[in-house]
Design a protein around this motif. Structure first.
Motif, short mmCIF file in Angstrom:
data_model
loop_
_atom_site.label_atom_id
_atom_site.label_comp_id
_atom_site.label_asym_id
_atom_site.label_seq_id
_atom_site.Cartn_x
_atom_site.Cartn_y
_atom_site.Cartn_z
N THR A 199 0.84 -1.18 0.12
CA THR A 199 0.12 -0.04 -0.22
C THR A 199 0.74 1.30 0.02
O THR A 199 0.43 2.26 -0.70
N ASP A 200 2.05 1.48 0.91
CA ASP A 200 2.89 2.34 0.63
C ASP A 200 3.50 2.62 -0.69
O ASP A 200 3.59 3.71 -1.05
N LYS A 202 1.97 1.87 -3.52
CA LYS A 202 0.94 2.64 -4.35
C LYS A 202 0.68 3.93 -3.96
O LYS A 202 0.57 4.76 -5.07
N ALA A 203 0.85 4.18 -2.86
CA ALA A 203 0.58 5.74 -2.35
C ALA A 203 1.69 6.51 -2.96
O ALA A 203 1.59 7.62 -3.44
N ARG A 204 2.81 5.95 -3.18
CA ARG A 204 4.09 6.57 -3.83
C ARG A 204 3.88 6.67 -5.28
O ARG A 204 4.21 7.78 -5.68
N GLU A 206 1.09 6.66 -6.89
CA GLU A 206 0.19 7.90 -7.12
C GLU A 206 0.49 9.33 -6.92
O GLU A 206 0.27 10.18 -7.51
N ALA A 207 1.24 9.63 -5.97
CA ALA A 207 1.89 10.94 -5.68
C ALA A 207 2.95 11.27 -6.76
O ALA A 207 3.00 12.53 -7.26
N HIS A 328 3.81 -0.91 -8.61
CA HIS A 328 3.99 0.43 -7.97
C HIS A 328 5.12 0.88 -7.59
O HIS A 328 5.81 1.91 -7.92
#
Length: 349
Positions: A199-200, A202-204, A206-207, A328
């Motif tokens: 999940t980290d 994926k967040a990276r 997206e950012a 990701h």
């Protein structure tokens, strides 16, 4: 990835029992007997057997096995993506180690000393090493379906007899869609897509995608053009963004790419002689990082026409990983690097 093995049908047991014994007993003769045994067993192919694991790949083929595959062997790019989602492969093929023993750029975050390398270059695929791993599943990518990338055509039938295969389409596909497909495959193989590491990442991602989107707006205001190339001593290859999954995604985020003419039927690249290396105006150049391609420092020394390109003189070249890890975690740093390059670049062409 060697936890307890799945239960096997009697036919499957006959096939598995023979694998190491046959190989140990007689080299090519043992392998031939093994292939015959695998063909006779028709494990995971018989319509009378219902596999407890199944996955529909991008050939439209539904692969079924008796139990979740544990011994997975994969093309290095596919293995890298699976690794980032939490699935470890026991063997890999494709560019994995350099001559000095260090990881090839395509190995991503895999510890290349902890996997069996059954082939390290185009055309290399050791059937003996593959069989000795007792593979449950082979995973690779596809530029075009149904051709499995880096699986040698001359031994494809023998390879297929040892274990079922999954092909994930990565050529001319949606980048986020490809990432999702590897996530789906990894989840089916037991990965936890809710794990913090996943999940980290994926967040990276997206950012980072948003940072490219914003940088592309700045680049557009400066009227910057970006060109993607692969370089050899004989030719400069200019990539067409329509054909590369990553370039097309970057373009969707707003990056303005050079689109070459004269692209052959196979697509992907237009060829330029070094005398015509300045045919297209580009302010930022993405340079193919894959092993076997000349890199910017080498090009400056050996190719005068390269050194004269405005983007090169301005130091506005960026590494291009045109066979990236489709995860990701694999794509996020590439997006970040591109965003920085676009933000800092000046109009020079």
């Amino acid at each position: 990835m060697l936890p307890s093995r799945p239960s096997l049908s009697p036919a499957g047991q006959r096939s598995r029992i023979s694998r190491r014994g046959l190989l140990a007993s007689g080299g090519a003769l043992g392998l031939g007997a093994l292939l015959a045994a695998c063909g006779d067993s028709e494990d995971a192919k018989s319509p009378e057997k219902k596999g407890s694991w199944s996955f529909k790949d991008d050939r439209g083929k539904t692969v079924k096995t008796n139990g979740t595959p544990k011994n997975v062997v994969a093309y290095i790019g596919a293995a890298s993506a699976l690794h980032d989602f939490g699935v470890e492969c026991v063997g890999v093929f494709g560019p994995t180690k350099l001559e000095n023993g260090k990881p090839d750029v395509q190995a991503g975050r895999i510890d290349v000393d902890k996997v069996e390398i059954i082939g390290n270059a185009w055309g290399e695929f050791s059937l003996e090493k593959y069989a000795a791993l007792e593979p449950d599943l082979l995973v690779t990518t596809m530029n075009e379906s149904p051709t499995l990338w880096y699986v040698p055509e001359e031994s494809a039938k023998k390879i297929a007899a040892l274990a079922p295969s999954v092909g994930i389409l990565t050529g001319k596909a949606s980048l986020t869609g490809v990432i999702d497909r590897f996530g789906e495959l990894a989840a089916s193989l037991g990965a936890d897509l809710k794990a913090k590491k996943v999940t980290d990442a994926k967040a990276r991602f997206e950012a980072a995608a948003e940072s490219v989107r914003q940088a592309a707006k700045t680049a557009k205001a400066k009227k910057l053009k970006v060109m993607a190339v692969s370089a050899t001593k004989d030719l400069l290859y200019v990539g067409t963004p329509d054909d590369f999954t990553d370039l097309r995604y970057y373009r969707e985020l707003g990056v303005d790419f050079v689109t070459p003419d004269g692209v052959g039927e196979a697509g992907f690249f237009a060829e330029l002689s070094w005398e015509n290396a300045d045919k297209y105006d580009a302010d930022v150049i993405l340079v193919d990082k894959r092993t076997g391609n000349l890199q910017p420092e080498d090009l400056k020394k050996s190719m005068p026409t390269w050194a004269k390109l405005p983007a090169v003189k301005a130091g506005q070249t960026v590494a291009w990983y045109n066979e990236p890890q489709f995860s990701h975690a694999g794509i996020a740093p590439l997006l970040e690097s591109l965003a920085t390059a676009l933000q800092d670049a000046k109009k020079v062409a």
